[in-house]
Design a protein around this motif. Sequence first.
Motif, PDB file in Angstrom:
ATOM      1  N   GLY A 115      38.289  38.296  51.134  1.00  0.00           N
ATOM      2  CA  GLY A 115      39.443  37.845  50.371  1.00  0.00           C
ATOM      3  C   GLY A 115      39.229  36.584  49.562  1.00  0.00           C
ATOM      4  O   GLY A 115      40.032  36.261  48.697  1.00  0.00           O
ATOM      5  N   MET A 116      38.153  35.839  49.839  1.00  0.00           N
ATOM      6  CA  MET A 116      37.901  34.615  49.072  1.00  0.00           C
ATOM      7  C   MET A 116      37.629  34.926  47.605  1.00  0.00           C
ATOM      8  O   MET A 116      38.024  34.164  46.721  1.00  0.00           O
ATOM      9  N   ASP A 117      36.970  36.052  47.332  1.00  0.00           N
ATOM     10  CA  ASP A 117      36.719  36.441  45.952  1.00  0.00           C
ATOM     11  C   ASP A 117      38.038  36.667  45.213  1.00  0.00           C
ATOM     12  O   ASP A 117      38.242  36.171  44.105  1.00  0.00           O
ATOM     13  N   ALA A 118      38.967  37.356  45.844  1.00  0.00           N
ATOM     14  CA  ALA A 118      40.273  37.613  45.226  1.00  0.00           C
ATOM     15  C   ALA A 118      41.058  36.313  45.066  1.00  0.00           C
ATOM     16  O   ALA A 118      41.678  36.072  44.021  1.00  0.00           O
ATOM     17  N   LEU A 119      41.032  35.474  46.084  1.00  0.00           N
ATOM     18  CA  LEU A 119      41.746  34.199  46.020  1.00  0.00           C
ATOM     19  C   LEU A 119      41.254  33.366  44.843  1.00  0.00           C
ATOM     20  O   LEU A 119      42.047  32.873  44.036  1.00  0.00           O
ATOM     21  N   LEU A 120      39.948  33.221  44.725  1.00  0.00           N
ATOM     22  CA  LEU A 120      39.396  32.407  43.638  1.00  0.00           C
ATOM     23  C   LEU A 120      39.662  33.035  42.270  1.00  0.00           C
ATOM     24  O   LEU A 120      39.906  32.323  41.295  1.00  0.00           O
ATOM     25  N   SER A 121      39.637  34.349  42.184  1.00  0.00           N
ATOM     26  CA  SER A 121      39.933  35.010  40.913  1.00  0.00           C
ATOM     27  C   SER A 121      41.362  34.738  40.460  1.00  0.00           C
ATOM     28  O   SER A 121      41.618  34.488  39.284  1.00  0.00           O
TER      29      SER A 121
END
Length: 115
Positions: A93-99
């Motif tokens: 989920g970190m990828d989605a959060l940062l995006s």
Amino acid sequence: MHVAVVMGSDSDLPVMKKAFAILDNFGVSYDAALASAHRTPEKLSRFVADEEKKGASVFIAGAGMAAALPGVVASLTTKPVVGVPLSGAKLDGMDALLSIVQMPSGMPVATVAID
């Protein structure tokens, strides 16, 4: 008040059901749709346009990985968009959060915690 909820995949539904429960608890009407920014952009565009006609005050967009959905929704409306970063990919989920957090200037997308 009316809210529009969109998610890119049916695998997002278990997390997004939490949003439905909160909206139900507060007596807020909502419509929900599965519409991918990548796979079904025409369906997404129609959903946003239809929800604006119904008087949607805000859009909630759940997305994982590259999380393009909240930004695309924001490009189709002047209403506020709340991006919900979803876990499930390698970065949990970190990828989605940062995006979602790093939307370009002028894109009115708020971000909440993962899942």
